[in-house]
Enzyme design. Structure first.
Site, PDB file in Angstrom:
ATOM      1  N   THR A 131     -50.295   5.478  13.366  1.00 45.48           N
ATOM      2  CA  THR A 131     -51.453   5.643  12.483  1.00 45.48           C
ATOM      3  C   THR A 131     -51.378   4.760  11.248  1.00 45.48           C
ATOM      4  OG1 THR A 131     -51.559   7.962  13.185  1.00 45.48           O
ATOM      5  CG2 THR A 131     -52.865   7.345  11.267  1.00 45.48           C
ATOM      6  N   ASP A 171     -37.780   2.650  16.085  1.00 43.15           N
ATOM      7  CA  ASP A 171     -37.585   3.335  14.804  1.00 43.15           C
ATOM      8  C   ASP A 171     -36.245   4.058  14.778  1.00 43.15           C
ATOM      9  OD1 ASP A 171     -38.581   5.019  16.797  1.00 43.15           O
ATOM     10  OD2 ASP A 171     -39.730   6.260  15.419  1.00 43.15           O
ATOM     11  N   THR A 187     -50.599  36.819  10.105  1.00 40.16           N
ATOM     12  CA  THR A 187     -50.614  35.811  11.168  1.00 40.16           C
ATOM     13  C   THR A 187     -50.396  34.398  10.641  1.00 40.16           C
ATOM     14  OG1 THR A 187     -52.062  37.143  12.563  1.00 40.16           O
ATOM     15  CG2 THR A 187     -52.018  34.778  13.004  1.00 40.16           C
TER      16      THR A 187
END
Length: 243
Positions: A10, A99, A174
């Site tokens: 990205t 990487d 939650t």
């Protein structure tokens, strides 16, 4: 000067390797803006472009094309079987991400001891390296945001609301249950991996944390570990200096 480019899926990170061999950060940019970023830079005193890419081939092609138009030499660094004292654990060495390779290379120059490198971004990568630079393999798992996204997109009654707090406790709702559960999964993997690494190496390794996702780990828990950034650019700089 040489231009260093770390191209991801990205974003791309751009830096200069100065004539006195210092890394000067320029910035992090969306991949689609790479051409706009590079063109003014190449009008300066750039002797060569050195880049590594885990992103789409279109980004690689853009870098090659712009360098050719500017008549500037370009080198795309790729994963090796062995280099800079580091030996790749993969039999098909080219499939270890560049990487991860550059991070191993950069770390081996500074830590002449067994190391575990935990890099947390979109994915968490966990790599083990011996004192002699032998890569002993590693793991790849989803990072925090990817875990969250996977659960939220594949359930109807699980939800989240905001960024997590610092504490990593059992939740009574939650949203916090999901956030802390994903964070605990990362911590649990790291702790289990460290035990496995210590058994294989025969001693406790140095632990290096890097990547933007480190912020999701409890700060107090991270205090005993080394924190490093821009290891891929450091690895690129080694290639720019010596290749």
């Amino acid at each position: 000067m040489q231009l260093l480019i770390e191209a991801g899926n990205t974003y791309v990170k751009v830096a200069l390797l100065t004539k006195d061999e210092q890394i000067e950060q320029i910035g992090k940019y969306p991949s689609q803006k790479l051409e706009l970023v590079l063109q003014p830079l190449l009008e300066g005193d750039i002797e060569r472009i050195v880049f590594a890419s885990v992103g789409p081939v279109e980004v690689d092609n853009t870098i090659q094309r712009i360098a050719q138009l500017a008549s500037i030499p370009v080198i795309q660094v790729k994963t090796a079987r062995e280099d800079f004292g580091v030996t790749n654990a993969y039999k098909e060495y080219q499939y270890l991400g560049i990487d991860r390779w550059l991070t191993l290379v950069a770390i081996h120059q500074h830590f002449k001891q067994p190391t575990v490198i935990v890099d947390i971004g979109t994915a968490l990568t966990f790599d083990v390296m011996s004192e002699t630079g032998q890569h002993l393999g590693g793991w790849i798992v989803p990072g925090y945001q990817l875990m969250m996204k996977s659960v939220l997109e594949n359930t109807t009654k699980v939800f989240s609301d905001r960024d997590h707090s610092e504490s990593l406790v059992f939740a009574d709702n939650t949203a916090d249950g999901l956030k802390n559960g994903c964070r605990a999964a990362l911590v649990g993997l790291i702790e289990f991996g460290l035990k496995q690494a210590e058994q294989e190496i025969g001693e406790s390794p140095a632990v290096i944390l890097c990547g933007g996702g480190v912020r999701h780990l409890p700060k107090a828990w991270c205090n005993d570990f080394y924190h490093r950034s821009e290891l891929v650019l450091e690895g690129l700089a080694l290639y720019a200096k010596q290749r």
